[in-house]
Design an enzyme around this catalytic site. Structure first.
Site, PDB file in Angstrom:
ATOM      1  N   THR A   1       0.863  -1.253   0.013  1.00  0.00           N
ATOM      2  CA  THR A   1       0.100   0.228   0.000  1.00  0.00           C
ATOM      3  C   THR A   1       0.916   1.359   0.090  1.00  0.00           C
ATOM      4  OG1 THR A   1      -1.706  -1.120   1.167  1.00  0.00           O
ATOM      5  CG2 THR A   1      -1.785   1.331   1.129  1.00  0.00           C
TER       6      THR A   1
ATOM      7  N   HIS B   1       2.090   1.938  -3.376  1.00  0.00           N
ATOM      8  CA  HIS B   1       0.786   2.513  -4.294  1.00  0.00           C
ATOM      9  C   HIS B   1       0.972   4.124  -3.994  1.00  0.00           C
ATOM     10  CE1 HIS B   1      -1.152  -0.809  -6.334  1.00  0.00           C
ATOM     11  NE2 HIS B   1      -1.148  -1.576  -5.126  1.00  0.00           N
TER      12      HIS B   1
END
Length: 340
Positions: free
Chosen positions: A39, A42
């Protein structure tokens, strides 16, 4: 204290900042370690720029000790070892009222929607604290959050003892899902392209497949006596894996989508229809998942030393992300108190 912030354009800046005292209802944590995850990648890639406000001090996989306590907080003492379940929900939206607070429609994911743990002293609401046993090493305890992800994924799948599970993707979350699924009684195979990762996974006693060298559908079909897998976990984030996952599941089998896919993917709905497959999303975790994760880490079920490739100082955060992006590490922890 030092902080590491995402400032946009694939860039992290490490800067000095003044710590502030915790407000009423808050606890200040002296952060020991923060794990870097997919994450976070990202965020670094700009895939979440529409959501995050820069500069963002990010990070949410962590461990530390309580440094100070705000007014009105009871049940905690300075020095207590803790981690954080980084979710704040509003309690009023339809999801919360239905009992699904962990996926609140107005969720504040701490470390994404608000400041995270890549800072020396971190103020958080007391209700997000999770106690750690004093016997658990703090570097190992930084894995509790991703272990909670894996526990939630396996619980969501309703995998029963003796059932067959396929894990597509042998990164950190894939290894953790395989470990938790086996601990819950499942029989597990991991599909992974990288030979080094396959060797690491095999050292833990799991069967692995390289789909470029082995017909994965034929292998799984034979392994399951012609039935197909009870559960397939898609952890790789690859379009081909999503398309192929339906070929691995049994009649009325379950596919659990774990990976964050940055764009919509094709899926074989004909196969979904023909075999009456169930497709489930698994996003974060609930409190029971965190409690189970703490127990699994404390019992040594989780292969922490295999997963943690290395530990870097806060000033090494940018390079650590480069290494993760290029497959040069499984899991990297940041020693938040170390300056060099």
């Amino acid at each position: 204290m030092l902080t590491a912030s995402y400032v946009g354009d694939h860039t992290i800046e490490v800067t000095e900042a003044e710590a502030v005292a915790p407000a009423a209802g808050e606890v200040q944590i002296r952060v020991a370690y923060t794990g870097l995850c997919g994450t976070d990648l990202h965020i670094l890639h700009g895939n979440m720029d529409a959501r995050v406000e820069t500069p963002l001090v990010f990070g949410h996989e962590m461990s530390g000790t309580i440094a100070s306590i705000g007014d009105g907080v009871v049940g905690w003492s300075t020095g207590d070892p803790v981690t954080v379940m980084p979710l704040e929900w509003d309690g009023t939206c339809p999801a919360c009222l239905a009992g699904n607070q962990h996926i609140c429609q107005n969720l504040n994911f701490i470390g994404i929607d608000s400041p995270g743990s890549l800072q020396g002293l971190w103020n958080v609401p007391a209700e997000v604290l999770v106690a750690l046993p004093a016997t658990v090493r703090l570097d190992h305890a930084a894995l509790v959050e991703p272990v909670a992800v894996a526990v939630h994924d396996v619980r969501r799948s309703q995998l029963a003892p003796g059932q067959k599970a396929v894990v597509i993707g042998g990164g950190p979350i894939g290894v953790l899902i395989a470990t938790v699924a086996r601990e819950f009684g499942g029989d597990v195979v991991v599909i992974e392209l990288d030979p080094k990762r396959r060797a690491q996974i095999e050292s833990l006693g799991f069967a692995t497949l390289d789909p470029r060298e082995t017909d994965q559908v034929a292998w799984v079909t034979e392994w399951t006596g012609g039935a197909g897998a009870d559960v397939v976990f898609e952890v790789s984030g690859a379009a081909a894996a999503v398309l192929g996952a339906t070929d691995l599941a049994k009649v009325r089998g379950t596919i659990v989508v774990v990976a964050i896919h940055p764009t919509p993917r094709e899926i074989n709905l004909q196969r979904v229809f023909w075999r009456e497959l169930s497709i489930l999303g698994a996003r974060v975790y609930q409190r029971v998942d965190f409690e189970t994760a703490v127990e699994l880490v404390s019992r040594g079920v989780i292969p922490a030393d295999l997963l943690i490739t290395r530990i870097v100082p806060l000033t090494g955060t940018q390079q650590a992300f480069d290494d993760l992006e290029n497959g040069r590490a499984m899991k990297i922890l940041v020693d938040v108190q170390a300056r060099a």
